[in-house]
Structure formats: C-alpha cells, structure tokens
Write a protein that holds these residues in place. Structure first.
Motif, short mmCIF file in Angstrom:
data_model
loop_
_atom_site.label_atom_id
_atom_site.label_comp_id
_atom_site.label_asym_id
_atom_site.label_seq_id
_atom_site.Cartn_x
_atom_site.Cartn_y
_atom_site.Cartn_z
N VAL A 88 0.74 -1.06 -0.17
CA VAL A 88 0.26 -0.12 0.19
C VAL A 88 0.96 1.28 0.09
CG1 VAL A 88 -1.69 1.30 1.27
CG2 VAL A 88 -1.96 -1.19 0.89
N ILE A 89 1.99 1.17 0.80
CA ILE A 89 2.86 2.39 1.13
C ILE A 89 3.66 2.57 -0.32
CG2 ILE A 89 4.54 3.50 2.15
CD1 ILE A 89 3.27 2.50 4.81
N GLU A 90 3.85 1.50 -0.89
CA GLU A 90 4.72 1.71 -2.45
C GLU A 90 3.72 2.41 -3.16
OE1 GLU A 90 7.77 0.83 -5.27
OE2 GLU A 90 7.65 1.14 -3.27
N THR A 91 2.47 1.89 -2.98
CA THR A 91 1.58 2.40 -4.25
C THR A 91 1.58 3.85 -4.16
OG1 THR A 91 0.44 0.43 -4.42
CG2 THR A 91 -0.83 2.34 -4.86
N LEU A 92 1.31 4.40 -2.81
CA LEU A 92 1.24 5.84 -2.40
C LEU A 92 2.69 6.58 -3.04
CD1 LEU A 92 -0.25 5.78 1.14
CD2 LEU A 92 -1.46 6.16 -0.79
N TYR A 93 3.57 5.70 -2.70
CA TYR A 93 4.85 6.59 -3.30
C TYR A 93 4.91 6.59 -4.64
CZ TYR A 93 9.92 6.86 -4.43
OH TYR A 93 11.00 7.17 -4.84
N LEU A 94 4.58 5.38 -5.53
CA LEU A 94 4.46 5.34 -6.90
C LEU A 94 3.31 6.53 -7.38
CD1 LEU A 94 4.81 1.86 -7.71
CD2 LEU A 94 6.71 3.41 -7.81
N ALA A 95 2.40 6.71 -6.76
CA ALA A 95 1.51 7.64 -7.16
C ALA A 95 2.02 9.03 -7.13
CB ALA A 95 0.16 7.45 -6.18
N HIS A 96 2.84 9.43 -5.90
CA HIS A 96 3.31 10.60 -5.89
C HIS A 96 4.59 10.88 -7.09
CE1 HIS A 96 5.64 14.03 -4.24
NE2 HIS A 96 6.78 13.22 -4.47
#
Length: 167
Positions: A88-96
C-alpha cells in the motif's frame, strides 16, 4: 451539439479522475470513509460491504475435481499480513512519483498505516501465503515492512509528507 470529450468526468462513459472534490453524492475518495473511524488494518471488507467473513466449510460439496474442503468466508480476515503495508505504501509512493496530488485523507491514512506497522513489524504473521496454523516470521513480510518505511522516508525527503506525521 459538439461531441463529449472522453476525458470529461461529467460525461457518461468518461474515465474516473484521481481526485474530485465538492460533488454531492460522489463516490468517496479511496481511503476516505473506509479509513475514518476504524484503525488501519482492522479487518477485511469485501465488495458487498458485509463484515461477516467467518470461514465455514461446506462438507456437502466435493470441490473442484474433489479437492475439498469447500470453504466460504475468509479465514484471512483474522490474519496478520505485514507485507500488505509495504504494498500500500509503495503504491502511495508511486502515485507521488507519477504526479498524483496527495490529499489530507491520504496523509492520515499513510500515518495510520506507518503507526500500525511500527507496532507490529517484529511480530510473526501469516504472510502472503496465508498459512493455517501458528504465525511465523517470513522474510518477505519483513522486506515489505522495510519497503514501507523506506518509501515513507523518501516521501518525507521529497517534502511530500510531513516527518512528524510519518514516523
């Protein structure tokens, strides 16, 4: 009348936008209403919104090619799967990294995920394999916990996340 632009979110058949505000009756933003009033990681919820996920066996059914037992529900609803926080946090990072604007609800969700993980990362879990029986320490789970912390620190360094909220 000119044809509707396919990227116009107000037109039928238009693709969804990443973030819309101020629309009455609009679908809640990801992580918004589902994260409020409930701790991160408090349990699984499937598409129907039902919370009764008690796993049961249907002994009268043989299963695919007699592979029984046939189970309904989800035993994973009560499992600890630490790897999920990393994803989930990797997804937030990639979204950024892709230019998706963060909102306050996303920052709150991120904070809750990191706090939850900080309290539990050293615990054994069921891991990605959803093992039945006693929890164990899985390298994959620990690596994904590390990835969650690493991506959080990268977001802090980039100025996209407040350090006081992140760790």
């Amino acid at each position: 009348m000119p044809p509707a632009h396919p990227a116009d979110p107000e037109q039928p058949g238009a693709p969804p936008t990443a973030h819309r505000t101020g629309q009455s009756g609009a679908e809640p933003e990801p992580g918004q209403s589902r994260a409020r009033g409930r701790e991160a990681g408090a349990g699984a919820e499937h598409g129907t919104g039902e919370r009764d996920l008690q796993e049961r066996e249907l002994r009268r059914l043989p299963g695919y090619e007699n592979s029984g037992p046939v189970r309904i529900g989800s035993g994973a609803a009560n499992q600890l799967q630490l790897d999920v926080y990393g994803y989930v946090i990797e997804t937030l990072y990639l979204a950024h990294q892709s230019g998706v604007a963060r909102c306050g609800d996303t920052a709150v969700l991120h904070q809750r995920l990191v706090e939850h993980l900080a309290e539990r990362w050293q615990m054994p879990d069921e891991g990605i394999w959803e093992v039945r029986g006693e929890r164990r320490h899985f390298v994959h789970s620990k690596v994904m916990a590390w990835a969650a912390v690493d991506r959080t620190l990268r977001l802090v360094e980039a100025g996209a996340l407040d350090a006081d909220c992140a760790l």
